[in-house]
Design a protein around this motif. Structure first.
Motif, PDB file in Angstrom:
ATOM      1  N   PRO A  17      13.777 -11.795 -11.094  1.00  0.00           N
ATOM      2  CA  PRO A  17      13.742 -12.817 -10.045  1.00  0.00           C
ATOM      3  C   PRO A  17      14.275 -12.310  -8.706  1.00  0.00           C
ATOM      4  CG  PRO A  17      14.462 -13.800 -12.095  1.00  0.00           C
ATOM      5  CD  PRO A  17      14.404 -12.312 -12.332  1.00  0.00           C
ATOM      6  N   MET A  18      15.390 -11.585  -8.709  1.00  0.00           N
ATOM      7  CA  MET A  18      15.960 -11.085  -7.458  1.00  0.00           C
ATOM      8  C   MET A  18      15.028 -10.073  -6.794  1.00  0.00           C
ATOM      9  SD  MET A  18      18.324 -11.298  -5.246  1.00  0.00           S
ATOM     10  CE  MET A  18      19.694 -12.120  -6.019  1.00  0.00           C
ATOM     11  N   ASP A  19      14.476  -9.150  -7.582  1.00  0.00           N
ATOM     12  CA  ASP A  19      13.539  -8.167  -7.012  1.00  0.00           C
ATOM     13  C   ASP A  19      12.303  -8.855  -6.440  1.00  0.00           C
ATOM     14  OD1 ASP A  19      15.218  -6.049  -7.588  1.00  0.00           O
ATOM     15  OD2 ASP A  19      14.122  -5.441  -9.391  1.00  0.00           O
ATOM     16  N   TYR A  20      11.822  -9.901  -7.124  1.00  0.00           N
ATOM     17  CA  TYR A  20      10.671 -10.638  -6.607  1.00  0.00           C
ATOM     18  C   TYR A  20      11.012 -11.302  -5.272  1.00  0.00           C
ATOM     19  CZ  TYR A  20       7.301 -14.210  -5.625  1.00  0.00           C
ATOM     20  OH  TYR A  20       6.390 -14.997  -4.968  1.00  0.00           O
ATOM     21  N   LEU A  21      12.159 -11.961  -5.189  1.00  0.00           N
ATOM     22  CA  LEU A  21      12.538 -12.622  -3.936  1.00  0.00           C
ATOM     23  C   LEU A  21      12.608 -11.632  -2.779  1.00  0.00           C
ATOM     24  CD1 LEU A  21      15.274 -15.259  -4.857  1.00  0.00           C
ATOM     25  CD2 LEU A  21      12.969 -15.663  -3.988  1.00  0.00           C
ATOM     26  N   ILE A  22      13.199 -10.484  -3.027  1.00  0.00           N
ATOM     27  CA  ILE A  22      13.316  -9.462  -1.984  1.00  0.00           C
ATOM     28  C   ILE A  22      11.938  -8.938  -1.584  1.00  0.00           C
ATOM     29  CG2 ILE A  22      14.157  -7.128  -1.484  1.00  0.00           C
ATOM     30  CD1 ILE A  22      16.613  -7.873  -3.289  1.00  0.00           C
ATOM     31  N   ALA A  23      11.121  -8.598  -2.575  1.00  0.00           N
ATOM     32  CA  ALA A  23       9.782  -8.068  -2.287  1.00  0.00           C
ATOM     33  C   ALA A  23       8.931  -9.098  -1.558  1.00  0.00           C
ATOM     34  CB  ALA A  23       9.098  -7.636  -3.588  1.00  0.00           C
ATOM     35  N   ASN A  24       8.990 -10.342  -2.002  1.00  0.00           N
ATOM     36  CA  ASN A  24       8.200 -11.400  -1.377  1.00  0.00           C
ATOM     37  C   ASN A  24       8.688 -11.695   0.040  1.00  0.00           C
ATOM     38  OD1 ASN A  24       6.034 -13.373  -1.651  1.00  0.00           O
ATOM     39  ND2 ASN A  24       7.676 -14.884  -1.542  1.00  0.00           N
ATOM     40  N   LYS A  25       9.981 -11.620   0.268  1.00  0.00           N
ATOM     41  CA  LYS A  25      10.530 -11.828   1.623  1.00  0.00           C
ATOM     42  C   LYS A  25      10.047 -10.727   2.564  1.00  0.00           C
ATOM     43  CE  LYS A  25      14.784 -12.295   4.226  1.00  0.00           C
ATOM     44  NZ  LYS A  25      16.235 -12.200   4.212  1.00  0.00           N
ATOM     45  N   ASN A  26      10.015  -9.490   2.072  1.00  0.00           N
ATOM     46  CA  ASN A  26       9.595  -8.357   2.893  1.00  0.00           C
ATOM     47  C   ASN A  26       8.090  -8.313   3.133  1.00  0.00           C
ATOM     48  OD1 ASN A  26      12.213  -7.442   3.186  1.00  0.00           O
ATOM     49  ND2 ASN A  26      12.096  -6.133   1.379  1.00  0.00           N
ATOM     50  N   ASN A  27       7.306  -8.855   2.204  1.00  0.00           N
ATOM     51  CA  ASN A  27       5.853  -8.794   2.328  1.00  0.00           C
ATOM     52  C   ASN A  27       5.219  -9.986   1.602  1.00  0.00           C
ATOM     53  OD1 ASN A  27       3.268  -7.991   2.819  1.00  0.00           O
ATOM     54  ND2 ASN A  27       3.362  -6.127   1.597  1.00  0.00           N
ATOM     55  N   PRO A  28       5.358 -11.191   2.149  1.00  0.00           N
ATOM     56  CA  PRO A  28       4.890 -12.391   1.447  1.00  0.00           C
ATOM     57  C   PRO A  28       3.384 -12.444   1.190  1.00  0.00           C
ATOM     58  CG  PRO A  28       5.547 -12.933   3.682  1.00  0.00           C
ATOM     59  CD  PRO A  28       5.941 -11.506   3.438  1.00  0.00           C
ATOM     60  N   GLU A  29       2.620 -11.726   1.956  1.00  0.00           N
ATOM     61  CA  GLU A  29       1.168 -11.736   1.763  1.00  0.00           C
ATOM     62  C   GLU A  29       0.721 -10.861   0.597  1.00  0.00           C
ATOM     63  OE1 GLU A  29      -0.822 -13.847   3.406  1.00  0.00           O
ATOM     64  OE2 GLU A  29       1.064 -14.562   4.251  1.00  0.00           O
ATOM     65  N   ALA A  30       1.638 -10.108   0.022  1.00  0.00           N
ATOM     66  CA  ALA A  30       1.276  -9.167  -1.034  1.00  0.00           C
ATOM     67  C   ALA A  30       1.305  -9.769  -2.435  1.00  0.00           C
ATOM     68  CB  ALA A  30       2.218  -7.964  -1.004  1.00  0.00           C
ATOM     69  N   TYR A  31       1.868 -10.974  -2.586  1.00  0.00           N
ATOM     70  CA  TYR A  31       2.101 -11.520  -3.929  1.00  0.00           C
ATOM     71  C   TYR A  31       1.552 -12.930  -4.085  1.00  0.00           C
ATOM     72  CZ  TYR A  31       5.433  -7.728  -3.822  1.00  0.00           C
ATOM     73  OH  TYR A  31       6.004  -6.501  -3.695  1.00  0.00           O
ATOM     74  N   VAL A  32       1.208 -13.242  -5.330  1.00  0.00           N
ATOM     75  CA  VAL A  32       0.907 -14.616  -5.716  1.00  0.00           C
ATOM     76  C   VAL A  32       1.671 -14.869  -7.017  1.00  0.00           C
ATOM     77  CG1 VAL A  32      -1.243 -14.009  -6.931  1.00  0.00           C
ATOM     78  CG2 VAL A  32      -0.867 -16.344  -6.149  1.00  0.00           C
ATOM     79  N   LEU A  33       2.429 -15.945  -7.038  1.00  0.00           N
ATOM     80  CA  LEU A  33       3.270 -16.310  -8.173  1.00  0.00           C
ATOM     81  C   LEU A  33       2.589 -17.426  -8.941  1.00  0.00           C
ATOM     82  CD1 LEU A  33       6.089 -15.903  -9.529  1.00  0.00           C
ATOM     83  CD2 LEU A  33       6.935 -17.675  -7.957  1.00  0.00           C
ATOM     84  N   ILE A  34       2.421 -17.232 -10.256  1.00  0.00           N
ATOM     85  CA  ILE A  34       1.696 -18.220 -11.063  1.00  0.00           C
ATOM     86  C   ILE A  34       2.524 -18.656 -12.261  1.00  0.00           C
ATOM     87  CG2 ILE A  34      -0.399 -18.733 -12.362  1.00  0.00           C
ATOM     88  CD1 ILE A  34      -1.815 -16.579 -10.761  1.00  0.00           C
ATOM     89  N   ASP A  35       2.709 -19.977 -12.374  1.00  0.00           N
ATOM     90  CA  ASP A  35       3.343 -20.589 -13.540  1.00  0.00           C
ATOM     91  C   ASP A  35       2.244 -20.784 -14.582  1.00  0.00           C
ATOM     92  OD1 ASP A  35       4.358 -22.366 -15.457  1.00  0.00           O
ATOM     93  OD2 ASP A  35       5.542 -23.462 -13.986  1.00  0.00           O
ATOM     94  N   VAL A  36       2.324 -20.050 -15.680  1.00  0.00           N
ATOM     95  CA  VAL A  36       1.288 -20.097 -16.712  1.00  0.00           C
ATOM     96  C   VAL A  36       1.744 -20.872 -17.949  1.00  0.00           C
ATOM     97  CG1 VAL A  36       0.112 -17.997 -15.957  1.00  0.00           C
ATOM     98  CG2 VAL A  36       1.967 -17.835 -17.638  1.00  0.00           C
TER      99      VAL A  36
END
Length: 130
Positions: A17-36
């Motif tokens: 979760p922490m790595d995702y928050l950091i990565a998404n903050k730095n490059n929000p257009e690079a990720y899509v988060l999906i609740d499956v």
């Protein structure tokens, strides 16, 4: 497989979760988060803020909603749930770049990260998504 290969593979396939928050903050257009998450609505009433909700059982029919030009991060309930792993496998087979969010929504909530409610608390009867 030796221990080094195992941990390299694990790190390539997951994100905390922490790595995702950091990565998404730095490059929000690079990720899509999906609740499956599958299951009854009353156990799916909470999701990570800004996540797309596509239950694993609906992935095949809703795959066109998932952009191929982003890294897909999937999650479900907790470490004991393998729904995210099944979803990741399916998406990888379809050519997506995918990682599983370690610990699912349980880890996210434990860290007090932003969440959203997907249904009203009193709207929980007779909504089985199994």
């Amino acid at each position: 497989m030796n221990a080094l290969d195992y941990f390299n593979a694990r790190l390539q396939a997951t994100i905390s979760p922490m790595d995702y928050l950091i990565a998404n903050k730095n490059n929000p257009e690079a990720y899509v988060l999906i609740d499956v998450s599958n299951g009854p609505a009353h156990v799916r009433h909470t999701t990570i803020k800004e996540a797309i909700v596509i239950p694993e059982k609906e992935l095949q029919s809703r795959i066109d909603e998932i952009p191929k030009d982003k890294e897909v991060i999937v999650y479900c309930w907790d470490v004991w749930c393998n729904t995210a792993a099944k979803s990741a496998k399916y998406l990888l087979e379809k050519g997506y770049t995918v990682k599983e969010l370690t610990g699912g929504i349980a880890a996210w909530q434990e860290m007090n990260f932003p969440i959203s409610k997907t249904i009203q608390e009193d709207d929980t009867e007779n909504h089985c998504g199994c």
